[in-house]
Scaffold this motif. Structure first.
Motif: not given
Lengths: 386, 154
Positions: B18-20, B22-24, B27, B57-58, B61-62
């Motif tokens: 899922x989109x959420x 992505x960050x995990x 990482x 893009x995501x 940002x970090x």
């Protein structure tokens, strides 16, 4: 008049039986829990100070099958380190507070958003989460926690940016309204509370609303964990009753030569020596999420201001123009004044710009740059110019 | 390359698609290597069925998700005022001299990168730095030399 008015409190780190408190509290009606938190007068300990009971009440009132409780552990304000210590020492109390909130608002899932800088805490927190989940199962309370990590963006401490980040996007703040209590994480009603706030709700459930309400002042009830740093022989973490003046604080923590205290970090206010006596640390005076930095007379307040502006220029998410360009121009502006390329009257223009940022910026970051800027420039003008 | 394909799949199996997730996932990639390659980001995009621009893009940002080449050990020294007040500059100079790199650079053997970062929450034990995820506090030129020597042996 020694520091007798400075009262040490031990609620946050006090060793308590969380299981026992939850056994009692989770059997109560949500309205009763919320009423207790309202009666206690507890306001958010992250810095903004929104009444916690109201937040829970609004979220509870939403008719939605899915709601969330989020623990904001993205402690990034320069000079703040109390949440790290709380998570390190009493994680069970933090999760306990989330369980209480879940009962109050009707949430089945909770998220803990931990800043990436505190990643070393993850093994401990995961272990503690397993214990917590087993406890929830035994107590037949349908509630689970998820741990999410930040990745070095200060702005993600802003609630709506934090939601965006959990959702897997750039941490850019949203327009408000709608507020999180109606449309928060994944568009669902969400109560987002600071680490320290959640622990206080546990202690309010243990000792009762009155106990907490009796501490502090009318505007700032209870106690607060302070992160003390800078020119002090006693740097560290202290839980103190709210309502003291900066003067009392300096008597206790100063090195005898304190010329200014920055209350609330880079987004807070600078209090100069001449205002120590009349300034109360709390919502009626200078509020703080915990950051207390002391500066003695050997320090250049220009360097302090420059450091903060550099910080904001880097951490502005860049989404809205007042904040993105404003931060850059304030930084370039004070540099130009310092080099003598602009005369001192230019500082007045910059103060006006900071005022514009306060009105026009989309979120708390841009809105609060002016706090430190104005209070440093106005109180230490000669240090900025010469 | 195949190794990366497998890693991305493994991470997606663990965290979801899922989109959420992505960050995990990003990482997780950062844990393997201290930066994100273009190839890895394209693979993640395919795996989650989103555009590579969204992934980049995501990530960009970090601050802690580097898209530039980084060493095995990323040193992030705190540049906030409380650390500066307690001798951060001498510590920084010692690191620069020991590793022969400046802030923003990576050693030629790709072992160390040196970066500055904003407040890492150790002001009462300033100056402080992170090496990857591990915090080091109350640094002095001598202490930081000893720490670096330990890492050099690894």
């Amino acid at each position: 008049m020694k520091s007798s008015a400075l009262k040490r409190v031990d609620l946050i780190f006090e060793s308590v039986n969380v299981r026992e408190i939850l056994d009692k509290t989770l059997k109560r009606k949500p309205e009763e829990i919320i009423q207790d938190v309202l009666d206690s007068g507890l306001r958010g300990r992250g810095g903004a100070g929104f009444p916690t009971g109201m937040k829970w009440k609004y979220t509870a009132a939403e008719k939605n099958a899915v709601k969330y409780i989020v623990c904001n552990a993205d402690e990034g304000e320069p000079g703040t380190f109390k949440d790290r210590q709380i998570l390190d020492e009493v994680p069970r109390k933090v999760f306990g507070g989330m369980a209480i909130a879940s009962k109050a608002i009707g949430a089945k899932i909770g998220y803990v958003y931990l800043r990436g800088e505190y990643k070393f805490l993850v093994p401990k927190l995961q272990e503690e989460m397993e214990i917590f989940h087993a406890m929830m199962k035994e107590m037949k309370h349908d509630f689970r926690l998820e741990l999410r990590l930040g990745s070095g963006a200060y702005i993600c401490g802003e609630e709506s940016a934090l939601f965006e980040s959990i959702e897997g996007k750039r941490g850019e703040p949203r327009n408000k309204p709608p507020y999180p209590t109606t449309s928060g994480l994944f568009g669902k009603p969400t109560s987002i509370n600071n680490v320290e706030t959640l622990v206080y709700t546990v202690m309010i459930c243990k000792y009762g609303a009155d106990y907490f309400h009796k501490l502090g002042t009318t505007d700032s009830r209870g106690s607060k964990v302070f992160s003390v740093s800078g020119d002090t022989p006693k740097a560290g973490i202290y839980e103190l009753e709210l309502g003291m003046t900066v003067e009392r604080f300096v008597e206790e923590f100063g090195d005898g030569d304190t010329k200014a205290v920055q209350v609330g970090g880079a987004s807070g206010f600078c209090v100069p020596r001449k205002k120590f006596r009349d300034t109360i640390i709390g919502f009626e005076g200078v509020p703080t999420g915990g950051s207390m930095k002391l500066f003695n007379s050997s320090r250049s307040m220009y360097n302090v201001l420059h450091n903060y502006l550099d910080f904001f220029t880097e951490e502005s998410c860049g989404q809205c123009t007042p904040c993105r360009v404003g931060c850059q121009q304030l930084l370039l502006g004070v540099e130009a004044v310092k080099r003598g390329e602009r005369n001192s009257r230019y500082l007045d223009e910059l103060v006006k710009l900071a005022g514009t940022m306060k009105i026009a910026s989309k979120c708390g970051l841009g809105q609060s740059v002016g706090n430190a800027f104005k209070s440093i420039v106005e109180n230490f003008k000669e240090e900025i110019i010469y | 390359m195949l190794e990366q394909v497998n890693l991305v799949k493994e991470l997606a199996d663990k965290h979801g698609r899922r989109r959420d997730s992505l960050i995990p996932i990003l990482q997780g990639l950062m844990e393997e290597k201290n930066y994100l390659t273009d190839e890895a980001m394209v693979l993640v995009a395919k795996e989650l069925d989103i555009s590579a621009a969204d992934v980049y893009g995501t990530a960009s940002f970090y601050t802690f998700m580097d898209t530039d080449v980084r060493g095995k050990y990323v040193i992030r020294i705190c540049k906030t005022i409380s650390c500066s007040m307690k001798g951060k500059i001498e510590v920084l100079h010692t690191i620069e001299e020991t590793l022969k790199i400046k802030v923003g650079e990576t050693t030629s053997d790709k072992k160390f990168s040196l970066l500055e970062t904003n407040c890492i929450g150790w002001c009462h034990k300033a100056p402080a730095m992170l090496i990857n995820d591990t915090p080091y506090t109350e640094l002095t030129p001598q202490k930081v030399t000893e720490i670096l020597q330990e890492y050099m042996k690894m």
